[in-house]
Design a protein around this motif. Structure first.
Motif, short mmCIF file in Angstrom:
data_model
loop_
_atom_site.label_atom_id
_atom_site.label_comp_id
_atom_site.label_asym_id
_atom_site.label_seq_id
_atom_site.Cartn_x
_atom_site.Cartn_y
_atom_site.Cartn_z
N VAL A 25 0.84 -1.21 0.00
CA VAL A 25 0.00 0.00 0.00
C VAL A 25 0.86 1.25 0.00
CG1 VAL A 25 -1.61 1.35 1.41
CG2 VAL A 25 -2.02 -1.08 1.02
N VAL A 26 1.94 1.25 0.80
CA VAL A 26 2.83 2.42 0.85
C VAL A 26 3.48 2.65 -0.52
CG1 VAL A 26 5.00 3.29 1.83
CG2 VAL A 26 3.26 2.31 3.32
N ALA A 27 3.98 1.59 -1.14
CA ALA A 27 4.60 1.73 -2.47
C ALA A 27 3.59 2.23 -3.50
CB ALA A 27 5.20 0.40 -2.91
N ALA A 28 2.38 1.70 -3.45
CA ALA A 28 1.34 2.13 -4.39
C ALA A 28 0.99 3.60 -4.17
CB ALA A 28 0.10 1.26 -4.25
N LEU A 29 0.88 4.03 -2.92
CA LEU A 29 0.57 5.44 -2.64
C LEU A 29 1.67 6.38 -3.12
CD1 LEU A 29 -1.09 5.25 0.90
CD2 LEU A 29 -2.18 5.83 -1.29
N ILE A 30 2.91 5.97 -2.96
CA ILE A 30 4.03 6.79 -3.45
C ILE A 30 3.95 6.94 -4.96
CG2 ILE A 30 6.54 6.85 -3.75
CD1 ILE A 30 6.75 5.49 -0.98
N LEU A 31 3.69 5.85 -5.66
CA LEU A 31 3.59 5.91 -7.12
C LEU A 31 2.38 6.71 -7.58
CD1 LEU A 31 4.70 2.28 -8.01
CD2 LEU A 31 6.01 4.40 -8.27
N LEU A 123 7.31 11.80 -11.10
CA LEU A 123 7.14 10.35 -11.16
C LEU A 123 8.49 9.65 -11.04
CD1 LEU A 123 5.45 7.80 -11.54
CD2 LEU A 123 5.71 8.11 -14.01
N GLY A 124 9.53 10.23 -11.66
CA GLY A 124 10.86 9.65 -11.53
C GLY A 124 11.32 9.61 -10.08
N GLY A 125 11.07 10.69 -9.34
CA GLY A 125 11.40 10.70 -7.91
C GLY A 125 10.59 9.69 -7.14
N ALA A 126 9.32 9.54 -7.48
CA ALA A 126 8.47 8.56 -6.81
C ALA A 126 8.95 7.13 -7.10
CB ALA A 126 7.02 8.74 -7.26
N VAL A 134 9.93 -1.17 -2.02
CA VAL A 134 9.75 -2.47 -2.66
C VAL A 134 10.90 -3.41 -2.29
CG1 VAL A 134 9.70 -3.64 -4.90
CG2 VAL A 134 8.31 -1.60 -4.53
N ALA A 135 12.12 -2.91 -2.27
CA ALA A 135 13.26 -3.76 -1.93
C ALA A 135 13.26 -4.13 -0.44
CB ALA A 135 14.57 -3.06 -2.28
N GLY A 136 13.10 -3.14 0.41
CA GLY A 136 13.19 -3.40 1.85
C GLY A 136 11.94 -3.99 2.45
N GLY A 137 10.79 -3.47 2.10
CA GLY A 137 9.54 -3.91 2.71
C GLY A 137 8.93 -5.13 2.05
N LEU A 138 9.11 -5.25 0.75
CA LEU A 138 8.50 -6.38 0.04
C LEU A 138 9.51 -7.47 -0.32
CD1 LEU A 138 6.11 -4.44 -2.36
CD2 LEU A 138 5.53 -5.60 -0.24
N GLY A 139 10.79 -7.14 -0.24
CA GLY A 139 11.82 -8.12 -0.56
C GLY A 139 11.90 -8.46 -2.04
N ARG A 140 11.45 -7.57 -2.89
CA ARG A 140 11.48 -7.79 -4.34
C ARG A 140 12.61 -6.95 -4.94
NH1 ARG A 140 8.57 -11.61 -3.14
NH2 ARG A 140 6.33 -11.62 -3.40
N THR A 141 13.83 -7.45 -4.83
CA THR A 141 14.99 -6.66 -5.25
C THR A 141 15.04 -6.44 -6.75
OG1 THR A 141 16.34 -8.66 -5.23
CG2 THR A 141 16.41 -7.28 -3.27
N TRP A 142 14.66 -7.43 -7.55
CA TRP A 142 14.70 -7.26 -9.00
C TRP A 142 13.74 -6.17 -9.42
CZ3 TRP A 142 11.58 -7.68 -13.31
CH2 TRP A 142 12.25 -7.71 -14.54
N ALA A 143 12.51 -6.20 -8.91
CA ALA A 143 11.53 -5.17 -9.24
C ALA A 143 11.99 -3.80 -8.75
CB ALA A 143 10.17 -5.51 -8.61
N ALA A 144 12.63 -3.77 -7.60
CA ALA A 144 13.14 -2.51 -7.07
C ALA A 144 14.23 -1.92 -7.96
CB ALA A 144 13.66 -2.70 -5.65
N TRP A 145 15.12 -2.77 -8.46
CA TRP A 145 16.17 -2.29 -9.36
C TRP A 145 15.58 -1.75 -10.67
CZ3 TRP A 145 20.72 -0.69 -8.23
CH2 TRP A 145 21.42 -1.23 -7.17
N VAL A 146 14.56 -2.41 -11.16
CA VAL A 146 13.89 -1.94 -12.38
C VAL A 146 13.24 -0.58 -12.13
CG1 VAL A 146 11.98 -2.38 -13.98
CG2 VAL A 146 13.55 -4.23 -13.36
#
Length: 162
Positions: A25-31, A123-126, A134-146
């Motif tokens: 939810v936090v990641a979605a709100l930021i985006l 949007l780039g900053g978001a 996404v990397a820290g809270g969701l553990g999705r490092t590949w998606a975070a790097w993208v």
């Protein structure tokens, strides 16, 4: 004894799901906030059909805005003695820029590739900020790097074009 183990596993599963849901939810709100902030000016730059377009020659800048005369390019657009553009890294005193008028106001926004990229910088900053979540809270490092790479590329492209 078996009930204590099952209870502990159930609590762990619930807590893990709660953490993932909260971070999602936090990641979605930021985006969403990044898109919302970008769209406030991007809509005028990207959807130009039927809008007044022209040029502004910046003659003076204050703390937040710059002003200058507006010369129309599009059919039906009227010349104006004074229009206002946001004072940013994208605007310099004495320069001429292609712009699009915001309907019902004397405000203009930059058009063309520079205007499009500059309007999407929030949007780039978001994307950069959400990539940490996404990397820290969701553990999705590949998606975070993208996401981080996309945000960095967007901000870098805007900086280079401007």
């Amino acid at each position: 004894m078996p009930t204590a183990v099952v209870s502990t596993q159930g609590a762990f599963t619930v807590l893990r799901f709660g953490r993932l849901a909260a971070m999602g939810v936090v990641a979605a709100l930021i985006l969403i906030a990044g898109v919302w902030a970008s769209w406030s000016s991007a809509q005028y730059v990207m959807l130009t059909k039927g809008r007044e377009s022209g040029t502004i020659e910046v003659t003076g800048c204050g703390a937040d805005t710059c002003t200058g005369p507006y010369t129309p390019i599009s059919a039906g657009s009227q010349a104006r003695e004074r229009v206002v553009i946001e004072n940013s890294a994208a605007v310099a005193d004495g320069e001429t820029y292609t712009v699009v008028m915001k309907p019902g106001s004397s405000e203009v926004v930059r058009s063309g590739p520079a205007g499009i990229l500059y309007s999407w910088v929030p949007l780039g900053g978001a994307l950069l900020l959400a990539s940490v979540v996404v990397a820290g809270g969701l553990g999705r490092t590949w998606a975070a790097w993208v996401m981080a790479g996309s945000g960095f590329a967007l901000i870098t492209a805007a900086f280079l074009v401007i």
